[in-house]
Structure formats: C-alpha cells, structure tokens
Design an enzyme around this catalytic site. Structure first.
Site, PDB file in Angstrom:
ATOM      1  N   ARG A   1      43.569  48.346 -42.256  1.00  0.00           N
ATOM      2  CA  ARG A   1      42.721  48.840 -43.352  1.00  0.00           C
ATOM      3  C   ARG A   1      41.547  49.669 -42.824  1.00  0.00           C
ATOM      4  O   ARG A   1      41.110  50.634 -43.453  1.00  0.00           O
ATOM      5  CB  ARG A   1      42.198  47.636 -44.153  1.00  0.00           C
ATOM      6  CG  ARG A   1      41.410  48.013 -45.390  1.00  0.00           C
ATOM      7  CD  ARG A   1      41.063  46.760 -46.198  1.00  0.00           C
ATOM      8  NE  ARG A   1      40.403  47.089 -47.453  1.00  0.00           N
ATOM      9  CZ  ARG A   1      39.259  46.536 -47.860  1.00  0.00           C
ATOM     10  NH1 ARG A   1      38.657  45.617 -47.119  1.00  0.00           N
ATOM     11  NH2 ARG A   1      38.723  46.875 -49.003  1.00  0.00           N
TER      12      ARG A   1
ATOM     13  N   HIS B   1      39.998  53.238 -44.166  1.00  0.00           N
ATOM     14  CA  HIS B   1      38.623  53.384 -44.645  1.00  0.00           C
ATOM     15  C   HIS B   1      37.803  54.333 -43.788  1.00  0.00           C
ATOM     16  O   HIS B   1      36.878  54.978 -44.283  1.00  0.00           O
ATOM     17  CB  HIS B   1      37.950  52.013 -44.750  1.00  0.00           C
ATOM     18  CG  HIS B   1      38.392  51.249 -45.960  1.00  0.00           C
ATOM     19  ND1 HIS B   1      37.617  50.302 -46.576  1.00  0.00           N
ATOM     20  CD2 HIS B   1      39.546  51.322 -46.681  1.00  0.00           C
ATOM     21  CE1 HIS B   1      38.269  49.815 -47.636  1.00  0.00           C
ATOM     22  NE2 HIS B   1      39.443  50.405 -47.708  1.00  0.00           N
TER      23      HIS B   1
ATOM     24  N   ASN C   1      33.657  48.110 -48.542  1.00  0.00           N
ATOM     25  CA  ASN C   1      33.685  47.577 -47.176  1.00  0.00           C
ATOM     26  C   ASN C   1      32.914  46.278 -47.000  1.00  0.00           C
ATOM     27  O   ASN C   1      33.331  45.395 -46.245  1.00  0.00           O
ATOM     28  CB  ASN C   1      33.093  48.613 -46.194  1.00  0.00           C
ATOM     29  CG  ASN C   1      33.960  49.851 -46.068  1.00  0.00           C
ATOM     30  OD1 ASN C   1      35.181  49.767 -46.136  1.00  0.00           O
ATOM     31  ND2 ASN C   1      33.321  50.995 -45.902  1.00  0.00           N
TER      32      ASN C   1
ATOM     33  N   HIS D   1      49.741  46.717 -48.001  1.00  0.00           N
ATOM     34  CA  HIS D   1      49.392  45.496 -48.741  1.00  0.00           C
ATOM     35  C   HIS D   1      50.489  44.439 -48.623  1.00  0.00           C
ATOM     36  O   HIS D   1      50.628  43.579 -49.480  1.00  0.00           O
ATOM     37  CB  HIS D   1      49.083  45.827 -50.213  1.00  0.00           C
ATOM     38  CG  HIS D   1      47.811  46.599 -50.384  1.00  0.00           C
ATOM     39  ND1 HIS D   1      47.441  47.202 -51.563  1.00  0.00           N
ATOM     40  CD2 HIS D   1      46.811  46.873 -49.507  1.00  0.00           C
ATOM     41  CE1 HIS D   1      46.268  47.810 -51.402  1.00  0.00           C
ATOM     42  NE2 HIS D   1      45.877  47.635 -50.166  1.00  0.00           N
TER      43      HIS D   1
HETATM   44  C1  HEM Z   1      46.269  53.022 -52.643  1.00  0.00           C
HETATM   45  C2  HEM Z   1      44.999  52.716 -52.784  1.00  0.00           C
HETATM   46  C3  HEM Z   1      44.418  51.452 -52.230  1.00  0.00           C
HETATM   47  C4  HEM Z   1      43.611  50.593 -52.890  1.00  0.00           C
HETATM   48  C5  HEM Z   1      43.117  50.740 -54.312  1.00  0.00           C
HETATM   49  C6  HEM Z   1      43.330  49.501 -51.991  1.00  0.00           C
HETATM   50  C7  HEM Z   1      42.505  48.431 -52.287  1.00  0.00           C
HETATM   51  C8  HEM Z   1      42.377  47.298 -51.515  1.00  0.00           C
HETATM   52  C9  HEM Z   1      41.587  46.156 -51.849  1.00  0.00           C
HETATM   53  C10 HEM Z   1      40.723  46.018 -53.093  1.00  0.00           C
HETATM   54  C11 HEM Z   1      41.763  45.231 -50.887  1.00  0.00           C
HETATM   55  C12 HEM Z   1      41.189  43.813 -50.839  1.00  0.00           C
HETATM   56  C13 HEM Z   1      39.892  43.741 -50.062  1.00  0.00           C
HETATM   57  C14 HEM Z   1      39.288  42.360 -50.185  1.00  0.00           C
HETATM   58  O1  HEM Z   1      39.040  41.943 -51.334  1.00  0.00           O
HETATM   59  O2  HEM Z   1      39.082  41.687 -49.158  1.00  0.00           O
HETATM   60  C15 HEM Z   1      42.671  45.783 -49.920  1.00  0.00           C
HETATM   61  C16 HEM Z   1      43.107  45.138 -48.800  1.00  0.00           C
HETATM   62  C17 HEM Z   1      43.872  45.733 -47.825  1.00  0.00           C
HETATM   63  N1  HEM Z   1      44.272  47.052 -47.788  1.00  0.00           N
HETATM   64 FE1  HEM Z   1      44.167  48.372 -49.314  1.00  0.00          FE
HETATM   65  N2  HEM Z   1      43.966  49.714 -50.816  1.00  0.00           N
HETATM   66  C18 HEM Z   1      44.646  50.899 -50.911  1.00  0.00           C
HETATM   67  C19 HEM Z   1      45.359  51.517 -49.910  1.00  0.00           C
HETATM   68  C20 HEM Z   1      45.485  51.004 -48.632  1.00  0.00           C
HETATM   69  C21 HEM Z   1      45.981  51.748 -47.511  1.00  0.00           C
HETATM   70  C22 HEM Z   1      46.345  53.221 -47.519  1.00  0.00           C
HETATM   71  C23 HEM Z   1      45.986  50.884 -46.448  1.00  0.00           C
HETATM   72  C24 HEM Z   1      46.398  51.137 -45.033  1.00  0.00           C
HETATM   73  C25 HEM Z   1      47.377  51.952 -44.706  1.00  0.00           C
HETATM   74  C26 HEM Z   1      45.522  49.606 -46.930  1.00  0.00           C
HETATM   75  C27 HEM Z   1      45.473  48.451 -46.189  1.00  0.00           C
HETATM   76  C28 HEM Z   1      44.970  47.250 -46.651  1.00  0.00           C
HETATM   77  C29 HEM Z   1      45.086  46.010 -45.910  1.00  0.00           C
HETATM   78  C30 HEM Z   1      45.843  45.784 -44.612  1.00  0.00           C
HETATM   79  C31 HEM Z   1      44.392  45.056 -46.650  1.00  0.00           C
HETATM   80  C32 HEM Z   1      44.132  43.589 -46.253  1.00  0.00           C
HETATM   81  C33 HEM Z   1      42.839  43.576 -45.442  1.00  0.00           C
HETATM   82  C34 HEM Z   1      42.432  42.247 -44.850  1.00  0.00           C
HETATM   83  O3  HEM Z   1      43.168  41.265 -44.949  1.00  0.00           O
HETATM   84  O4  HEM Z   1      41.338  42.203 -44.258  1.00  0.00           O
HETATM   85  N3  HEM Z   1      45.198  49.724 -48.247  1.00  0.00           N
HETATM   86  N4  HEM Z   1      43.010  47.048 -50.314  1.00  0.00           N
END
Ligand code: HEM
Ligand code: NAG
Ligand code: NAG
Length: 333
Positions: A60, A64, A93, A194
């Site tokens: 992630r 970001h 973040n 995700h």
């Molecule tokens: C398409 C639009 C996207 C939205 C709206 C989005 C939104 C989010 C949100 C809200 C979270 C949860 C954060 C939390 O509450 O701790 C999350 C987690 C995550 N996102 Fe996305 N995301 C998007 C695209 C991406 C992309 C492009 C990647 C990487 C290629 C990504 C990788 C991740 C990962 C791996 C997590 C888990 C992070 C953790 O466990 O610390 N996301 N995302």
C-alpha cells in the site's frame, strides 16, 4: 520519413514512456550499489515473516507514495516545524499506513553498504515488490526499475486530494487512476492488492453497513459484530480484507468481489460497469491472469507520470528517509 519517425519517438517518449526516457531502468544501481536489491529483500523478509500485515502495508505504501507527487518518497517524511502537515498525517495515511520501520531498517543497511547512493523512493519500490514476492510465496516476481529521486515536498492536503477514498464509485475510480496515467484495467488489477492486509472499521462504517447495499448479508452481519456503529480513534478495530486467504497475495480478492464479500464501496463498484465486471471475472477465473497483469500494472504505477517522477535535477538522495537533506548550495528543486 526520418523526421516523422523522430517525431513519433519523441511524442511516445513524452506521453507514454516518459519516465523510461528519463532514466528509470532495471539494475540502475548495478555499478554503484550492486547488492542493494538483496539488502532490501533481506530486511523485508525479516519483517514480513514476523508479521504478514507489514507486507500488506508496504504494498500500500508504494501506491500512496506514487499517487502523491509521484514515486518520490514523499510519504515517508515526518512532520517538522517548517512542515507540520506532511502526507503521512493526512486521513488516508494517518494511523493506517504501516511499514515505515521496514524502510528505515532497509535504508540503514543500504547506507552501510553504499552511503548516499540509493534513494528512499527506490527503497519503497523495492520493498513493495519484495512484499508481493514473499506474500505470494515467490509467485509474483517483479522486475522493478529504479533511479527515482527523493522529493522535498510532502503536503497532507495533496494526499487527501489525490488518493481515492473507499466510498468512490466506478466512475470516480476510473477518473482518479486516469489522472495518474493508469487505465481502468490497471485500476481493477491494482485493487486486487486488497487480497492482503486489513482495514479499520472507520474505513467502511457506516458507508457499507448502514445504507442498503449489495453486500452479502452474512458478511455484513459479521462486520457489524466486529465493528462499533461509530468507530472513533480510540475504538477502531481492524478486520482482514480477505477472510478466505488473509495473508496470501493471490486472486481471492476477485472471488470475494463476485461473492459480494468485500469491505469497500470501491471494491464492490468493480461489478457496476460491464467493462470492469468482465475484468473481475477474468481475474477470478483464469489461473495466473491476475498475477501477470498485476506485475505490469504495479511497475507502471511505480513509474508514475512524467512530470511527477523525480529524476534529473528535481530531487535528491535523502540521508534519512524521514527528513529532507539539509539545505546546501547544490540543492535542487
Ligand atoms: C482503488 C482504489 C483504492 C481505494 C479506495 C483503497 C482504499 C483502501 C482503504 C480504505 C484501506 C484500509 C486502510 C485502513 O483502514 O487501515 C486500504 C487498505 C489496503 N490497500 Fe487500498 N485502496 C485502493 C487501491 C489500492 C491499491 C492500488 C493498492 C496497491 C496496489 C492497495 C493496497 C492496499 C493494501 C495492501 C491494504 C491493506 C493495508 C494494511 O493492511 O496495512 N490499495 N485500501
Ligand atoms: C499544501 O497544498 C495545498 C493545496 O494544494 C496548498 O493550498 C497549501 O498551501 C500547501 N501547504 C504547504 C505547507 O505547502
Ligand atoms: C459516481 O459519483 C459521482 C459523484 O461523486 C456522480 O457524479 C456519478 O454520477 C456517480 N456515477 C455512478 C456511475 O454512479
């Protein structure tokens, strides 16, 4: 004829391959720091084997970093009196982005081997690539180009403006990625990240649980049991993104989308246009399809757009990934 060809090359360079033209390349450090990719991988391995979630955080982190000012390590900068609101304190973040200690450890190890040579931006890209490698049990192997420079600007409002929020619908999502030179398929394929990691309840409550939505009823009830109706900073539990294979970097995400067992409106939205729904089906059903697409899209994201990639005279090699270098006569912007 030759002139037309030169023009075509120049235009391609400017529009499509601009960052390649600016010098991101495979093995950029092979002379100046030949072991850098080994060193970063060894650090990532230590952390990810202790906690798979840190690997999700690193994947992630590259997203970001790249969506705000290009892939320039701007997400790593700590607040200072001169810049009290850097990206890492912005809502997308703050309290959720994780893995900064991995970047610090990797940077320390790299500085010992090759002082002042490798940018923090490249370390973020290598670390994200390595996290995908370990969490996929060595299946997602990405050749990551390097040669990025570190930026000196980090602004919380820019992070808020450039990172798509989880309430986005498919139109908004396609637009948000298009603004970064990424197409609808890149967006669908990258959303597959995700398949690992977690989300805080505040990221989907009340959006997904209050209003009527297409979410699976049993899944919604499970989330209601885990999450308070009004999450606050003090009481904001986390749930896994993927309940089936929570720590595996695999295509299970797309099966969850089809089963309506995903956390965000932005995940469910992939089924709301015929074009993206077809991509979800292919990613879910064709073995190896998603992994191959992901590798290409992740590298594309890591190169970001031409004006935003910090190369040439617009950046620096930070000494400490959390602070910009001290002002000096050779400072570049
Ligand atoms: C398409 C639009 C996207 C939205 C709206 C989005 C939104 C989010 C949100 C809200 C979270 C949860 C954060 C939390 O509450 O701790 C999350 C987690 C995550 N996102 Fe996305 N995301 C998007 C695209 C991406 C992309 C492009 C990647 C990487 C290629 C990504 C990788 C991740 C990962 C791996 C997590 C888990 C992070 C953790 O466990 O610390 N996301 N995302
Ligand atoms: C951050 O960006 C916003 C919006 O672009 C701008 O108004 C603000 O002045 C910037 N803040 C700093 C400290 O540069
Ligand atoms: C998506 O949301 C925007 C507002 O954010 C709205 O203008 C647009 O019509 C919506 N599109 C769809 C397909 O629902």
């Amino acid at each position: 004829m030759a002139a037309a060809l030169r023009l075509a090359v120049a235009v391609t360079c400017a529009l499509v391959l601009a960052s390649a033209c600016q010098g991101l390349e495979l093995g950029y450090y092979k002379k100046s720091c030949p072991r850098v990719e080994h060193i970063v991988r060894a650090e990532v391995k230590k952390f990810v084997y202790k906690s798979a979630g840190i690997g999700a955080g690193l994947i992630r982190m590259l997203f970001h970093d790249c969506f705000v000012q290009g892939c320039d390590g701007s997400v790593l900068l700590d607040p200072t009196p001169a810049n009290p609101q850097p990206e890492k304190l912005s809502p997308p973040n703050f309290l959720s982005l994780r893995g900064f200690e991995v970047i610090d450890a990797a940077k320390d190890a790299v500085e010992k081997a090759c002082p002042g040579t490798v940018s923090c931006a490249d370390i973020v890209a290598f670390a994200a690539r390595d996290a995908a490698y370990f969490l996929s049990r060595f299946y997602v192997k990405i050749d990551m180009p390097s040669g990025r420079l570190d930026g000196r600007v980090s602004n919380a409002s820019e992070a808020l403006a450039n990172l798509p929020p989880p309430v986005f619908n498919v139109t908004d999502l396609v637009g948000s990625f298009a603004a970064k030179g990424l197409d609808a398929e890149d967006m669908v394929v990258l959303s597959g990240a995700h398949t690992v990691g977690r989300a805080h309840c505040s990221s989907f409550v009340p959006d997904r649980l209050a209003a009527p939505s297409d979410i699976d009823a049993g899944f919604a009830n499970l989330l209601r049991r885990r999450c308070p109706a009004n999450p606050t900073t003090g009481k904001d539990p986390t749930v896994n993104q993927d309940l089936v294979t929570p720590n595996a970097f695999d295509n299970q995400y797309y099966k969850n989308v089809l089963a309506h067992k995903v956390l965000f409106t932005s995940d469910a939205a992939l089924l709301t246009s015929p074009e993206t729904a077809k991509m979800v089906l292919d990613n879910a059903n064709i073995p190896g399809w998603w992994e191959a697409k992901f590798k290409a899209a992740f590298v594309k994201m890591s190169r970001m757009s031409r004006v935003e990639v910090k190369t040439g005279k617009q950046g620096e090699i930070r000494k400490n990934c959390r602070v910009v270098n001290h002002d000096h006569p050779h400072r570049h912007y």
